[in-house]
Design an enzyme around this catalytic site. Sequence first.
Site, PDB file in Angstrom:
ATOM      1  N   HIS A 116       0.773  -1.301  -0.017  1.00 57.19           N
ATOM      2  CA  HIS A 116      -0.022   0.075   0.015  1.00 57.19           C
ATOM      3  C   HIS A 116       0.844   1.304  -0.198  1.00 57.19           C
ATOM      4  CE1 HIS A 116      -2.981  -2.627   2.105  1.00 57.19           C
ATOM      5  NE2 HIS A 116      -3.451  -2.544   1.062  1.00 57.19           N
ATOM      6  N   LYS A 161     -17.895  -5.845   7.381  1.00 57.73           N
ATOM      7  CA  LYS A 161     -16.841  -6.379   7.585  1.00 57.73           C
ATOM      8  C   LYS A 161     -16.471  -6.225   9.176  1.00 57.73           C
ATOM      9  CE  LYS A 161     -14.245  -6.394   3.196  1.00 57.73           C
ATOM     10  NZ  LYS A 161     -13.127  -5.837   2.538  1.00 57.73           N
ATOM     11  N   SER A 195      -2.710  -7.495   3.146  1.00 60.70           N
ATOM     12  CA  SER A 195      -2.940  -7.402   4.626  1.00 60.70           C
ATOM     13  C   SER A 195      -3.338  -8.706   5.138  1.00 60.70           C
ATOM     14  CB  SER A 195      -4.199  -6.399   4.998  1.00 60.70           C
ATOM     15  OG  SER A 195      -3.713  -5.144   4.189  1.00 60.70           O
ATOM     16  N   ARG A 201      -1.823  -6.107  -8.247  1.00 66.12           N
ATOM     17  CA  ARG A 201      -0.582  -7.028  -8.115  1.00 66.12           C
ATOM     18  C   ARG A 201      -0.582  -8.193  -9.140  1.00 66.12           C
ATOM     19  NH1 ARG A 201      -3.078  -7.662  -2.045  1.00 66.12           N
ATOM     20  NH2 ARG A 201      -4.759  -7.308  -3.343  1.00 66.12           N
TER      21      ARG A 201
HETATM   22  P1  ADP Z   1      -9.788  -3.777  -0.690  1.00 62.24           P
HETATM   23  O1  ADP Z   1     -10.748  -4.322   0.452  1.00 62.24           O
HETATM   24  O2  ADP Z   1     -10.321  -2.476  -1.156  1.00 62.24           O
HETATM   25  O3  ADP Z   1      -9.095  -4.434  -1.719  1.00 62.24           O
HETATM   26  P2  ADP Z   1      -6.986  -3.335   0.292  1.00 62.24           P
HETATM   27  O4  ADP Z   1      -6.639  -2.583   1.827  1.00 62.24           O
HETATM   28  O5  ADP Z   1      -6.825  -4.787   0.211  1.00 62.24           O
HETATM   29  O6  ADP Z   1      -8.769  -2.973  -0.064  1.00 62.24           O
HETATM   30  O7  ADP Z   1      -6.292  -2.612  -1.036  1.00 62.24           O
HETATM   31  C1  ADP Z   1      -6.504  -1.510  -1.246  1.00 62.24           C
HETATM   32  C2  ADP Z   1      -5.992  -1.543  -2.736  1.00 62.24           C
HETATM   33  O8  ADP Z   1      -4.343  -1.737  -2.579  1.00 62.24           O
HETATM   34  C3  ADP Z   1      -6.322  -2.262  -3.775  1.00 62.24           C
HETATM   35  O9  ADP Z   1      -6.524  -1.679  -4.918  1.00 62.24           O
HETATM   36  C4  ADP Z   1      -5.262  -3.472  -3.853  1.00 62.24           C
HETATM   37  O10 ADP Z   1      -5.075  -4.225  -5.118  1.00 62.24           O
HETATM   38  C5  ADP Z   1      -3.977  -2.355  -3.776  1.00 62.24           C
HETATM   39  N1  ADP Z   1      -3.036  -3.519  -2.968  1.00 62.24           N
HETATM   40  C6  ADP Z   1      -3.137  -4.239  -1.805  1.00 62.24           C
HETATM   41  N2  ADP Z   1      -1.978  -4.654  -1.615  1.00 62.24           N
HETATM   42  C7  ADP Z   1      -0.919  -4.456  -2.695  1.00 62.24           C
HETATM   43  C8  ADP Z   1       0.155  -4.685  -2.892  1.00 62.24           C
HETATM   44  N3  ADP Z   1       1.184  -5.600  -2.391  1.00 62.24           N
HETATM   45  N4  ADP Z   1       0.848  -4.009  -4.097  1.00 62.24           N
HETATM   46  C9  ADP Z   1       0.117  -3.059  -4.770  1.00 62.24           C
HETATM   47  N5  ADP Z   1      -1.253  -2.865  -4.578  1.00 62.24           N
HETATM   48  C10 ADP Z   1      -1.771  -3.664  -3.261  1.00 62.24           C
END
Ligand code: ADP
Length: 168
Positions: free
Chosen positions: A17, A41, A128, A90
Amino acid sequence: MAIAVYPGSFDPATFGHLDVIKRASLVFDQVIVGVLYNSSKSPLFSVEERVNILEKATGDIPNVVIKKFEGLSVTFARESKAQVIVRGLRAVTDFEYELQMAQTNRVLAPDIDTFFVTTSLEYAYLSSTIMKEVAQYGGDLSRFAPPAITEQLMKRLRERNMLRTCPK
Ligand code: ADP
């Protein structure tokens, strides 16, 4: 002024992130990270805690602001006067869902575009959820998130009695 919102759960934020935030901050005048409050959630960290974690982790980037939001990303983008929604990509597994979301958002708000940041290779596996799973089993978290975040994660897992030990 080019303003982008970056919506997500960030429960809690990872290096993946933070990498997306940093790179978006180089392209847009302002990046507003939207931390989603989702009543359906049950996150490990409250929305206020997730905002706080991100504020500390991005404190050195002047054009990044962290806000909480509820509801649709396009509504959050409009309220933030943003023209762009940033999302991270990703692997192909992200692609189908992200494409569908981007197309839906385009129907809902044709004036707002989605920009994808492809993940840096070293974080391509990282989420996460994966970080929380490794943390529960006591694995090394140093490559997943900064110490301030991993320490808070371990503390929360201890408080909730969520640490597991592997059977011998
Ligand atoms: P959501 O529940 O909306 O997927 P996340 O917090 O899991 O929320 O992710 C938010 C954004 O960050 C999403 O677009 C996800 O693809 C991106 N993201 C999460 N982890 C990574 C990573 N390791 N590299 C690049 N983008 C990421």
